[in-house]
Design an enzyme around this catalytic site. Structure first.
Site, PDB file in Angstrom:
ATOM      1  N   ARG A 179      -1.711  12.904   3.319  1.00 48.03           N
ATOM      2  CA  ARG A 179      -1.220  14.404   3.589  1.00 48.03           C
ATOM      3  C   ARG A 179       0.110  14.562   2.737  1.00 48.03           C
ATOM      4  O   ARG A 179       0.729  15.316   2.963  1.00 48.03           O
ATOM      5  CB  ARG A 179      -1.124  14.433   5.076  1.00 48.03           C
ATOM      6  CG  ARG A 179      -0.041  13.852   5.717  1.00 48.03           C
ATOM      7  CD  ARG A 179      -0.071  13.746   7.258  1.00 48.03           C
ATOM      8  NE  ARG A 179       0.802  13.126   8.039  1.00 48.03           N
ATOM      9  CZ  ARG A 179       1.911  13.533   8.712  1.00 48.03           C
ATOM     10  NH1 ARG A 179       1.963  14.705   8.617  1.00 48.03           N
ATOM     11  NH2 ARG A 179       2.489  12.400   9.205  1.00 48.03           N
ATOM     12  N   LYS A 180       0.383  13.537   1.952  1.00 45.80           N
ATOM     13  CA  LYS A 180       1.447  13.616   1.248  1.00 45.80           C
ATOM     14  C   LYS A 180       1.410  14.264  -0.213  1.00 45.80           C
ATOM     15  O   LYS A 180       0.077  13.534  -0.978  1.00 45.80           O
ATOM     16  CB  LYS A 180       2.317  12.280   0.842  1.00 45.80           C
ATOM     17  CG  LYS A 180       3.016  11.959   2.253  1.00 45.80           C
ATOM     18  CD  LYS A 180       3.825  10.789   2.197  1.00 45.80           C
ATOM     19  CE  LYS A 180       3.113   9.415   1.819  1.00 45.80           C
ATOM     20  NZ  LYS A 180       4.268   8.319   1.623  1.00 45.80           N
ATOM     21  N   ASN A 237      17.806  17.186 -10.966  1.00 47.66           N
ATOM     22  CA  ASN A 237      18.707  16.967 -12.088  1.00 47.66           C
ATOM     23  C   ASN A 237      19.111  18.310 -12.744  1.00 47.66           C
ATOM     24  O   ASN A 237      18.038  18.981 -13.407  1.00 47.66           O
ATOM     25  CB  ASN A 237      18.241  15.976 -13.228  1.00 47.66           C
ATOM     26  CG  ASN A 237      18.357  14.519 -12.618  1.00 47.66           C
ATOM     27  OD1 ASN A 237      19.103  13.920 -11.798  1.00 47.66           O
ATOM     28  ND2 ASN A 237      17.189  13.803 -12.678  1.00 47.66           N
ATOM     29  N   ASP A 296      11.799  24.859  -5.440  1.00 51.01           N
ATOM     30  CA  ASP A 296      10.997  24.592  -4.117  1.00 51.01           C
ATOM     31  C   ASP A 296       9.715  25.640  -3.779  1.00 51.01           C
ATOM     32  O   ASP A 296       8.670  25.089  -3.258  1.00 51.01           O
ATOM     33  CB  ASP A 296      11.787  24.844  -2.896  1.00 51.01           C
ATOM     34  CG  ASP A 296      11.612  24.199  -1.573  1.00 51.01           C
ATOM     35  OD1 ASP A 296      10.730  23.350  -1.867  1.00 51.01           O
ATOM     36  OD2 ASP A 296      11.877  24.514  -0.468  1.00 51.01           O
ATOM     37  N   LYS A 355      20.515  19.867 -15.788  1.00 47.28           N
ATOM     38  CA  LYS A 355      20.635  19.345 -17.130  1.00 47.28           C
ATOM     39  C   LYS A 355      21.623  20.103 -17.997  1.00 47.28           C
ATOM     40  O   LYS A 355      22.375  19.685 -18.604  1.00 47.28           O
ATOM     41  CB  LYS A 355      19.424  19.018 -17.838  1.00 47.28           C
ATOM     42  CG  LYS A 355      18.309  18.203 -17.414  1.00 47.28           C
ATOM     43  CD  LYS A 355      18.421  16.768 -16.890  1.00 47.28           C
ATOM     44  CE  LYS A 355      18.196  16.223 -18.480  1.00 47.28           C
ATOM     45  NZ  LYS A 355      18.435  14.576 -18.392  1.00 47.28           N
TER      46      LYS A 355
HETATM   47  C1  LIG Z   1      -0.024  30.483   4.881  1.00 47.43           C
HETATM   48  C2  LIG Z   1       1.466  31.159   4.656  1.00 47.43           C
HETATM   49  C3  LIG Z   1       1.729  31.478   3.298  1.00 47.43           C
HETATM   50  C4  LIG Z   1       3.184  31.835   3.040  1.00 47.43           C
HETATM   51  C5  LIG Z   1       3.601  32.482   2.007  1.00 47.43           C
HETATM   52  C6  LIG Z   1       3.323  31.491   0.880  1.00 47.43           C
HETATM   53  C7  LIG Z   1       4.713  31.289  -0.123  1.00 47.43           C
HETATM   54  C8  LIG Z   1       4.835  30.378  -0.542  1.00 47.43           C
HETATM   55  C9  LIG Z   1       4.019  29.376  -0.722  1.00 47.43           C
HETATM   56  C10 LIG Z   1       4.722  27.831  -0.482  1.00 47.43           C
HETATM   57  C11 LIG Z   1       6.160  27.780  -0.566  1.00 47.43           C
HETATM   58  C12 LIG Z   1       6.658  26.950   0.419  1.00 47.43           C
HETATM   59  C13 LIG Z   1       7.978  26.192  -0.184  1.00 47.43           C
HETATM   60  C14 LIG Z   1       9.016  26.004   0.820  1.00 47.43           C
HETATM   61  C15 LIG Z   1       8.672  24.618   1.602  1.00 47.43           C
HETATM   62  C16 LIG Z   1      10.014  24.524   2.444  1.00 47.43           C
HETATM   63  O1  LIG Z   1      11.194  24.642   2.005  1.00 47.43           O
HETATM   64  S1  LIG Z   1       9.877  24.032   4.008  1.00 47.43           S
HETATM   65  C17 LIG Z   1      11.265  23.923   4.667  1.00 47.43           C
HETATM   66  C18 LIG Z   1      12.022  22.952   4.479  1.00 47.43           C
HETATM   67  N1  LIG Z   1      11.275  21.738   4.851  1.00 47.43           N
HETATM   68  C19 LIG Z   1      11.598  21.316   6.249  1.00 47.43           C
HETATM   69  O2  LIG Z   1      11.867  22.170   7.123  1.00 47.43           O
HETATM   70  C20 LIG Z   1      10.532  20.164   6.790  1.00 47.43           C
HETATM   71  C21 LIG Z   1      11.408  19.618   7.872  1.00 47.43           C
HETATM   72  N2  LIG Z   1      10.589  18.067   7.947  1.00 47.43           N
HETATM   73  C22 LIG Z   1       9.828  17.886   8.785  1.00 47.43           C
HETATM   74  O3  LIG Z   1       9.052  18.785   9.313  1.00 47.43           O
HETATM   75  C23 LIG Z   1       9.059  16.656   8.827  1.00 47.43           C
HETATM   76  O4  LIG Z   1      10.069  15.526   8.702  1.00 47.43           O
HETATM   77  C24 LIG Z   1       7.942  16.425   7.767  1.00 47.43           C
HETATM   78  C25 LIG Z   1       6.794  17.229   8.779  1.00 47.43           C
HETATM   79  C26 LIG Z   1       8.353  16.553   6.462  1.00 47.43           C
HETATM   80  C27 LIG Z   1       7.316  14.961   7.930  1.00 47.43           C
HETATM   81  O5  LIG Z   1       7.326  14.628   9.450  1.00 47.43           O
HETATM   82  P1  LIG Z   1       5.982  13.840  10.203  1.00 47.43           P
HETATM   83  O6  LIG Z   1       4.899  14.665   9.923  1.00 47.43           O
HETATM   84  O7  LIG Z   1       6.600  13.443  11.474  1.00 47.43           O
HETATM   85  O8  LIG Z   1       5.764  12.634   9.407  1.00 47.43           O
HETATM   86  P2  LIG Z   1       6.431  11.427   9.306  1.00 47.43           P
HETATM   87  O9  LIG Z   1       5.478  10.659  10.064  1.00 47.43           O
HETATM   88  O10 LIG Z   1       7.952  11.354   9.525  1.00 47.43           O
HETATM   89  O11 LIG Z   1       6.334  10.994   7.405  1.00 47.43           O
HETATM   90  C28 LIG Z   1       4.901  11.132   7.118  1.00 47.43           C
HETATM   91  C29 LIG Z   1       4.873  10.441   5.899  1.00 47.43           C
HETATM   92  O12 LIG Z   1       5.818  11.046   4.929  1.00 47.43           O
HETATM   93  C30 LIG Z   1       7.040  10.349   4.412  1.00 47.43           C
HETATM   94  N3  LIG Z   1       8.247  10.893   4.466  1.00 47.43           N
HETATM   95  C31 LIG Z   1       8.798  11.665   5.420  1.00 47.43           C
HETATM   96  N4  LIG Z   1       9.869  12.237   5.186  1.00 47.43           N
HETATM   97  C32 LIG Z   1      10.191  12.057   3.987  1.00 47.43           C
HETATM   98  C33 LIG Z   1      11.276  12.061   2.741  1.00 47.43           C
HETATM   99  N5  LIG Z   1      12.196  12.820   3.205  1.00 47.43           N
HETATM  100  N6  LIG Z   1      11.144  11.904   1.990  1.00 47.43           N
HETATM  101  C34 LIG Z   1       9.983  11.112   1.320  1.00 47.43           C
HETATM  102  N7  LIG Z   1       9.162  10.534   1.990  1.00 47.43           N
HETATM  103  C35 LIG Z   1       9.030  11.077   3.414  1.00 47.43           C
HETATM  104  C36 LIG Z   1       6.916   9.133   5.452  1.00 47.43           C
HETATM  105  O13 LIG Z   1       7.395   7.923   4.982  1.00 47.43           O
HETATM  106  C37 LIG Z   1       5.469   9.073   5.800  1.00 47.43           C
HETATM  107  O14 LIG Z   1       4.845   8.238   4.726  1.00 47.43           O
HETATM  108  P3  LIG Z   1       3.882   7.077   5.066  1.00 47.43           P
HETATM  109  O15 LIG Z   1       2.744   7.866   5.805  1.00 47.43           O
HETATM  110  O16 LIG Z   1       4.213   6.244   6.039  1.00 47.43           O
HETATM  111  O17 LIG Z   1       3.394   6.661   3.756  1.00 47.43           O
END
Ligand SMILES: CCCCCC/C=C\CCCCCCCC(=O)SCCNC(=O)CCNC(=O)[C@H](O)C(C)(C)COP(=O)(O)OP(=O)(O)OC[C@H]1O[C@@H](n2cnc3c(N)ncnc32)[C@H](O)[C@@H]1OP(=O)(O)O
Length: 193
Positions: free
Chosen positions: A172-173, A149, A127, A151
């Site tokens: 934004r994805k 997966n 992640d 493996k």
């Molecule tokens: C600057 C600071 C530096 C920090 C230090 C740096 C260190 C590391 C660098 C980065 C490392 C990061 C790694 C860790 C990341 C994480 O683990 S984050 C924690 C876990 N995740 C969450 O808590 C997310 C929770 N979910 C949400 O907040 C929301 O659901 C969302 C933001 C993901 C999406 O919500 P929203 O913005 O309302 O969008 P939607 O309208 O619902 O969806 C937008 C499009 O995305 C598609 N989609 C949504 N969810 C999913 C899914 N589960 N699977 C597949 N697709 C998904 C959705 O269909 C929409 O698509 P379309 O636009 O319709 O095509």
């Protein structure tokens, strides 16, 4: 009480320390060589990263008064272990290729089944690596979906190489794939998207 001294929080942990194995040092040196022509870049890593660029996001999701108290105690999960016990890793990025590589030695406090790396710990570093790959392009990134997966099991304390690749960006994805191979490249341990 804060968990780390100011000095520890601002230290760059993505450099060798005495707990590193020969294998990890060798891989580190190989990637540092690749950085010499500027195509690859070593990414520094801190226990607390500055919140730069995240203020809108924080305002939307977090209670500001709780945030102030938490900030001093918070640590990046992957950097919250003593040296050698948890995740010993360095990430390198190649922005032209939209890739991030993470070299990792998983320490003894990441055990799941005896002698093996915990699946949740593998997911954590996947992640972080795939997240970093997306973050090279997006400003603030959150994982919406993580498929994996497993493996082949990963022996505890061994060295592995994670390879995250941005496959496509759709508005934004960001779609990122990530593999975990043994340090010698012969075994595919895990693959994820
Ligand atoms: C600057 C600071 C530096 C920090 C230090 C740096 C260190 C590391 C660098 C980065 C490392 C990061 C790694 C860790 C990341 C994480 O683990 S984050 C924690 C876990 N995740 C969450 O808590 C997310 C929770 N979910 C949400 O907040 C929301 O659901 C969302 C933001 C993901 C999406 O919500 P929203 O913005 O309302 O969008 P939607 O309208 O619902 O969806 C937008 C499009 O995305 C598609 N989609 C949504 N969810 C999913 C899914 N589960 N699977 C597949 N697709 C998904 C959705 O269909 C929409 O698509 P379309 O636009 O319709 O095509």
């Amino acid at each position: 009480r804060s968990f780390s001294s100011e000095k520890d929080i601002h230290k760059d942990y993505a450099v060798p320390n005495p707990t590193w194995s020969e294998d990890l040092r060798l891989l580190y040196e190989q990637f540092m060589k690749k950085c010499e022509d500027g195509s690859w870049e070593r990414l520094p890593s801190y226990r607390q990263h500055p919140a730069g660029g995240c203020s809108d996001f924080q305002a939307r999701h977090l209670d500001p008064s709780a945030m102030k108290e938490l900030t001093s105690r918070a640590r990046l999960f992957t950097r919250s272990f003593e040296d050698g016990l948890g995740f010993e890793y360095v990430m390198f990025c190649n922005d032209a290729e939209k890739r991030v590589v993470c070299i990792l030695q998983g320490g003894p406090h990441l055990q799941g089944m005896p002698g093996l790396f915990h699946g949740g710990a593998i997911l954590t570093i996947i992640d972080a690596t795939a997240g970093m790959c997306a973050k090279r392009i997006g400003k603030v990134v959150l994982t919406a979906n993580l498929n994996v997966n497993f493996k082949r099991p990963i022996p505890l304390c061994s060295v592995v190489v994670l390879n995250a690749q941005l496959e496509k960006a759709e508005g934004r994805k960001f779609f990122v794939s990530c593999t975990v191979h043994s340090g010698d490249g012969r075994t595919l341990h895990t693959e994820a998207t």
